[in-house]
Design a protein around this motif. Structure first.
Motif, short mmCIF file in Angstrom:
data_model
loop_
_atom_site.label_atom_id
_atom_site.label_comp_id
_atom_site.label_asym_id
_atom_site.label_seq_id
_atom_site.Cartn_x
_atom_site.Cartn_y
_atom_site.Cartn_z
N GLY A 21 0.83 -1.19 0.00
CA GLY A 21 0.00 0.00 0.00
C GLY A 21 0.87 1.24 0.00
N GLN A 22 0.35 2.29 -0.62
CA GLN A 22 1.11 3.54 -0.66
C GLN A 22 0.20 4.70 -1.01
OE1 GLN A 22 4.16 3.05 -3.60
NE2 GLN A 22 2.71 2.49 -5.20
N THR A 23 0.68 5.89 -0.72
CA THR A 23 -0.01 7.10 -1.13
C THR A 23 1.02 8.17 -1.42
OG1 THR A 23 -1.80 8.65 -0.63
CG2 THR A 23 -0.34 8.10 1.20
N GLY A 24 0.64 9.09 -2.28
CA GLY A 24 1.43 10.29 -2.49
C GLY A 24 0.94 11.31 -1.48
N PRO A 25 0.86 12.58 -1.86
CA PRO A 25 0.39 13.60 -0.91
C PRO A 25 -0.98 13.25 -0.34
CG PRO A 25 1.28 14.63 -2.88
CD PRO A 25 1.20 13.15 -3.16
N VAL A 76 -3.54 2.10 7.99
CA VAL A 76 -2.77 0.99 8.58
C VAL A 76 -3.35 0.66 9.95
CG1 VAL A 76 -0.48 0.28 9.40
CG2 VAL A 76 -0.69 1.70 7.34
N SER A 77 -3.65 -0.61 10.18
CA SER A 77 -4.16 -1.03 11.49
C SER A 77 -3.04 -0.90 12.53
CB SER A 77 -4.67 -2.47 11.44
OG SER A 77 -3.63 -3.35 11.10
N GLN A 78 -3.41 -0.44 13.72
CA GLN A 78 -2.40 -0.15 14.74
C GLN A 78 -3.01 -0.37 16.12
OE1 GLN A 78 0.75 1.18 13.85
NE2 GLN A 78 1.39 1.02 15.97
N ARG A 107 -11.48 -2.63 8.21
CA ARG A 107 -11.88 -2.71 6.80
C ARG A 107 -13.08 -1.81 6.51
NH1 ARG A 107 -9.03 -6.44 4.23
NH2 ARG A 107 -8.11 -8.16 5.39
N HIS A 108 -14.02 -1.77 7.45
CA HIS A 108 -15.20 -0.91 7.27
C HIS A 108 -14.77 0.56 7.22
CE1 HIS A 108 -19.51 -0.16 7.30
NE2 HIS A 108 -19.26 0.85 8.12
N PHE A 109 -13.87 0.94 8.11
CA PHE A 109 -13.35 2.31 8.12
C PHE A 109 -12.73 2.66 6.76
CE2 PHE A 109 -9.61 5.01 8.43
CZ PHE A 109 -10.13 6.16 9.02
N ALA A 110 -11.84 1.81 6.27
CA ALA A 110 -11.16 2.08 5.00
C ALA A 110 -12.17 2.13 3.85
CB ALA A 110 -10.09 1.02 4.74
N HIS A 111 -13.14 1.21 3.85
CA HIS A 111 -14.16 1.20 2.80
C HIS A 111 -14.99 2.48 2.84
CE1 HIS A 111 -17.13 -0.35 0.01
NE2 HIS A 111 -18.07 0.00 0.86
N HIS A 112 -15.36 2.91 4.03
CA HIS A 112 -16.18 4.13 4.14
C HIS A 112 -15.37 5.36 3.70
CE1 HIS A 112 -19.68 6.38 5.27
NE2 HIS A 112 -18.94 7.20 5.98
N LEU A 113 -14.10 5.42 4.07
CA LEU A 113 -13.26 6.53 3.63
C LEU A 113 -13.21 6.58 2.10
CD1 LEU A 113 -11.43 8.80 4.81
CD2 LEU A 113 -9.53 7.19 4.58
N ALA A 114 -13.04 5.43 1.48
CA ALA A 114 -13.02 5.36 0.02
C ALA A 114 -14.37 5.78 -0.56
CB ALA A 114 -12.65 3.95 -0.44
N THR A 120 -7.96 5.37 -1.39
CA THR A 120 -7.56 4.71 -0.15
C THR A 120 -6.84 3.40 -0.42
OG1 THR A 120 -9.49 5.68 0.95
CG2 THR A 120 -8.42 3.84 2.06
N GLU A 121 -5.68 3.24 0.19
CA GLU A 121 -4.98 1.97 0.18
C GLU A 121 -4.77 1.56 1.64
OE1 GLU A 121 -1.73 1.31 -2.46
OE2 GLU A 121 -2.61 2.56 -4.05
N THR A 122 -4.49 0.28 1.85
CA THR A 122 -4.39 -0.23 3.22
C THR A 122 -3.14 -1.08 3.41
OG1 THR A 122 -5.63 -2.24 2.73
CG2 THR A 122 -6.91 -0.32 3.48
N GLY A 123 -2.85 -1.28 4.69
CA GLY A 123 -1.85 -2.26 5.07
C GLY A 123 -2.52 -3.62 5.15
N ARG A 124 -1.90 -4.56 5.86
CA ARG A 124 -2.47 -5.89 6.03
C ARG A 124 -2.68 -6.13 7.52
NH1 ARG A 124 1.03 -9.79 3.24
NH2 ARG A 124 0.05 -8.84 1.41
N PHE A 125 -3.93 -6.28 7.91
CA PHE A 125 -4.27 -6.44 9.31
C PHE A 125 -3.50 -7.61 9.92
CE2 PHE A 125 -6.64 -7.82 12.96
CZ PHE A 125 -7.05 -6.64 13.54
N GLY A 126 -2.89 -7.37 11.07
CA GLY A 126 -2.19 -8.41 11.81
C GLY A 126 -0.80 -8.76 11.30
N ALA A 127 -0.38 -8.17 10.20
CA ALA A 127 0.93 -8.49 9.64
C ALA A 127 2.02 -7.65 10.31
CB ALA A 127 0.93 -8.22 8.13
N ASP A 128 3.24 -8.13 10.21
CA ASP A 128 4.41 -7.35 10.62
C ASP A 128 4.72 -6.41 9.47
OD1 ASP A 128 6.71 -6.34 11.77
OD2 ASP A 128 7.92 -8.11 11.31
N MET A 129 4.32 -5.16 9.62
CA MET A 129 4.43 -4.19 8.53
C MET A 129 5.58 -3.22 8.79
SD MET A 129 0.38 -3.34 7.93
CE MET A 129 -0.07 -3.36 9.67
#
Length: 148
Positions: A21-25, A76-78, A107-114, A120-129
């Protein structure tokens, strides 16, 4: 729900060396679902972030929202945003939602933001990011729906 948002010129999240996942400005959004949170908190937080006027206008005043700028978001989940350090030096995380509920609300948060028109891009829930960013300003803001 809690979020720590950082205005960025760019942000990237990697898992196992691969960029997922990534974003510019725009914004890097670290988000944590808390015990008792529902879709209402996720949607309220996403809407607040989309409208938060923390980007400069033509005069340099923080007067524009993310959706005004056309910027993106990296979510990113935190779960460590739920840290309780009141009883010593080892944080406790029992205030965070259980993993299955936390992932669903993340996931609901990210979907609603989109759905609000934010790329919107995301990390991976529960992963070592591995998250990297260039903070712009720097501007970093803490939000918690429990503070409403």
């Amino acid at each position: 729900m809690r979020a720590l948002i950082q205005r960025v010129t760019d942000a990237t999240v990697r898992v196992g060396g691969d960029t997922i996942g990534q974003t510019g400005p725009g914004l890097l959004i670290l988000v944590c679902a808390m015990h008792g949170d529902t879709e209402v908190e996720a949607e309220t937080l996403a809407a607040k972030i989309a409208r938060l006027r923390i980007f400069p206008d033509d005069s340099g005043k923080m007067n524009r929202a993310l959706r005004d700028t056309g910027g993106g978001a990296l979510v990113v989940s935190q779960f460590t945003l739920a840290a309780d350090t009141s009883r010593g030096n080892r944080p406790g995380f029992s205030a965070a939602a259980p993993p299955s509920e936390g992932e669903r609300l993340y996931r609901h948060f990210a979907h609603h933001l989109a759905s609000l028109g934010i790329a919107t891009e995301t990390g991976r829930f529960g992963a070592d990011m591995k998250v990297s960013l260039t903070n712009d300003g720097p501007v970093t803001i803490w939000l918690d729906t429990a503070d409403r």
